[in-house]
Design a protein around this motif. Structure first.
Motif, PDB file in Angstrom:
ATOM      1  N   ARG A 194       0.846  -1.194   0.000  1.00 38.33           N
ATOM      2  CA  ARG A 194       0.000   0.000   0.000  1.00 38.33           C
ATOM      3  C   ARG A 194       0.885   1.249   0.000  1.00 38.33           C
ATOM      4  O   ARG A 194       1.772   1.384   0.844  1.00 38.33           O
ATOM      5  CB  ARG A 194      -0.898   0.004   1.236  1.00 38.33           C
ATOM      6  CG  ARG A 194      -1.868   1.165   1.257  1.00 38.33           C
ATOM      7  CD  ARG A 194      -2.845   1.046   2.445  1.00 38.33           C
ATOM      8  NE  ARG A 194      -3.149   2.382   2.878  1.00 38.33           N
ATOM      9  CZ  ARG A 194      -2.645   2.973   3.953  1.00 38.33           C
ATOM     10  NH1 ARG A 194      -1.830   2.317   4.743  1.00 38.33           N
ATOM     11  NH2 ARG A 194      -2.963   4.205   4.259  1.00 38.33           N
ATOM     12  N   LEU A 195       0.640   2.145  -0.946  1.00 40.29           N
ATOM     13  CA  LEU A 195       1.408   3.384  -1.062  1.00 40.29           C
ATOM     14  C   LEU A 195       1.052   4.314   0.089  1.00 40.29           C
ATOM     15  O   LEU A 195      -0.106   4.697   0.257  1.00 40.29           O
ATOM     16  CB  LEU A 195       1.123   4.055  -2.405  1.00 40.29           C
ATOM     17  CG  LEU A 195       1.871   5.341  -2.698  1.00 40.29           C
ATOM     18  CD1 LEU A 195       3.380   5.072  -2.808  1.00 40.29           C
ATOM     19  CD2 LEU A 195       1.351   5.970  -3.986  1.00 40.29           C
ATOM     20  N   LEU A 196       2.059   4.682   0.878  1.00 41.67           N
ATOM     21  CA  LEU A 196       1.865   5.609   1.999  1.00 41.67           C
ATOM     22  C   LEU A 196       2.312   7.022   1.653  1.00 41.67           C
ATOM     23  O   LEU A 196       1.802   7.988   2.217  1.00 41.67           O
ATOM     24  CB  LEU A 196       2.632   5.132   3.228  1.00 41.67           C
ATOM     25  CG  LEU A 196       2.297   3.746   3.763  1.00 41.67           C
ATOM     26  CD1 LEU A 196       3.191   3.415   4.956  1.00 41.67           C
ATOM     27  CD2 LEU A 196       0.824   3.655   4.135  1.00 41.67           C
ATOM     28  N   GLY A 197       3.304   7.128   0.764  1.00 40.93           N
ATOM     29  CA  GLY A 197       3.815   8.442   0.397  1.00 40.93           C
ATOM     30  C   GLY A 197       4.793   8.332  -0.746  1.00 40.93           C
ATOM     31  O   GLY A 197       5.267   7.243  -1.067  1.00 40.93           O
ATOM     32  N   PHE A 198       5.059   9.488  -1.355  1.00 39.22           N
ATOM     33  CA  PHE A 198       6.064   9.522  -2.425  1.00 39.22           C
ATOM     34  C   PHE A 198       6.695  10.894  -2.475  1.00 39.22           C
ATOM     35  O   PHE A 198       6.136  11.888  -2.006  1.00 39.22           O
ATOM     36  CB  PHE A 198       5.463   9.141  -3.783  1.00 39.22           C
ATOM     37  CG  PHE A 198       4.577  10.180  -4.412  1.00 39.22           C
ATOM     38  CD1 PHE A 198       5.092  11.097  -5.326  1.00 39.22           C
ATOM     39  CD2 PHE A 198       3.229  10.245  -4.107  1.00 39.22           C
ATOM     40  CE1 PHE A 198       4.274  12.055  -5.910  1.00 39.22           C
ATOM     41  CE2 PHE A 198       2.405  11.199  -4.690  1.00 39.22           C
ATOM     42  CZ  PHE A 198       2.928  12.107  -5.597  1.00 39.22           C
ATOM     43  N   CYS A 199       7.890  10.905  -3.049  1.00 40.81           N
ATOM     44  CA  CYS A 199       8.626  12.137  -3.246  1.00 40.81           C
ATOM     45  C   CYS A 199       9.440  11.975  -4.516  1.00 40.81           C
ATOM     46  O   CYS A 199       9.996  10.902  -4.761  1.00 40.81           O
ATOM     47  CB  CYS A 199       9.553  12.392  -2.052  1.00 40.81           C
ATOM     48  SG  CYS A 199      10.508  13.932  -2.142  1.00 40.81           S
ATOM     49  N   TYR A 200       9.471  13.029  -5.335  1.00 37.42           N
ATOM     50  CA  TYR A 200      10.345  12.963  -6.504  1.00 37.42           C
ATOM     51  C   TYR A 200      10.918  14.328  -6.816  1.00 37.42           C
ATOM     52  O   TYR A 200      10.392  15.357  -6.390  1.00 37.42           O
ATOM     53  CB  TYR A 200       9.644  12.344  -7.721  1.00 37.42           C
ATOM     54  CG  TYR A 200       8.622  13.198  -8.425  1.00 37.42           C
ATOM     55  CD1 TYR A 200       8.993  14.230  -9.288  1.00 37.42           C
ATOM     56  CD2 TYR A 200       7.268  12.942  -8.278  1.00 37.42           C
ATOM     57  CE1 TYR A 200       8.053  14.984  -9.956  1.00 37.42           C
ATOM     58  CE2 TYR A 200       6.317  13.691  -8.950  1.00 37.42           C
ATOM     59  CZ  TYR A 200       6.716  14.715  -9.794  1.00 37.42           C
ATOM     60  OH  TYR A 200       5.771  15.466 -10.457  1.00 37.42           O
TER      61      TYR A 200
END
Length: 168
Positions: free
Chosen positions: A54-60
Motif C-alpha cells: 500500500r502506497l503511503l507516500g512519495f517524493c520525486y
C-alpha cells in the motif's frame, strides 16, 4: 522505502496522482501531463514509502534548469545572478506527499532524506505552502531557508545545501 525508476513511476502515475489528491486536494486538469513531463527531466529520482504493497507516500525531484516552468517562475522572482548561484543545477524537489492516515509518523521526513541521499547537486530547492507550519518546520529542520517568500498565492520557495542537515 524504495526508489522508483522512470518506468516504475510512469506505470504508477495514476496511483501517485490519487495519493497527491488525497493529501493536497484536487489536482486539476493537466496534472498528469505535468507529472509525466517531470519524469522525463534530467536527474529524475523518486522514492516511495509502502506498507504491505500500500502506497503511503512519495517524493520525486529532478535537476532544475532554465526553460522549466518552476525554474522560470523562481528565476524571475530572485534574479539571474541568484538563480545561477543556487537554482540552476539544483535538485528540485517537485512533489512530496503522504497519505493523510499515514501522516505524523516521520514518513515525509524519511522520503525527503531518501530522495536527496547521494545527490551530487550542491542545493535542493522546493516550494511549499507558506501557511503550512508542519511542512515549514520539516523543511527548516532539514536546513531549508526561504529563497523567495511570495511566488504566487501562498507559495514559498526554499533552498538548502546538500547534504541536508541532520535534525537535532
Amino acid at each position: 522505502m524504495r526508489s522508483l525508476t522512470v518506468g516504475e513511476a510512469t506505470a504508477r502515475q495514476d496511483e501517485l496522482l490519487a495519493l497527491e489528491e488525497r493529501a493536497s486536494g484536487p489536482v486539476g486538469p493537466g496534472r498528469a501531463e505535468i507529472m509525466a513531463r517531470h519524469f522525463r527531466y534530467a536527474g529524475f529520482r523518486a522514492v516511495v514509502a509502502e506498507d504491505a504493497g500500500r502506497l503511503l507516500g512519495f517524493c520525486y525531484g529532478y535537476v532544475s534548469a532554465p526553460g522549466q516552468w518552476w525554474n522560470g517562475e523562481v528565476r524571475r522572482a530572485i534574479g539571474e545572478d541568484r538563480a545561477r548561484a543556487v537554482l540552476d543545477g539544483a535538485l528540485e524537489i517537485a512533489e512530496l506527499h503522504v497519505d493523510p492516515p499515514a501522516q505524523h509518523r516521520g514518513i515525509g521526513r524519511s522520503l525527503l532524506y531518501a530522495v536527496t541521499e547521494g545527490a551530487r547537486e550542491r542545493h535542493a530547492v522546493l516550494t511549499t505552502d507558506g501557511t503550512n507550519r508542519r511542512a515549514r518546520a520539516l523543511y527548516g529542520s532539514a536546513g531549508f531557508t526561504v529563497l523567495h517568500p511570495t511566488l504566487w498565492n501562498r507559495a514559498v520557495a526554499m533552498v538548502a545545501p546538500l547534504p541536508l542537515a541532520v535534525p537535532s
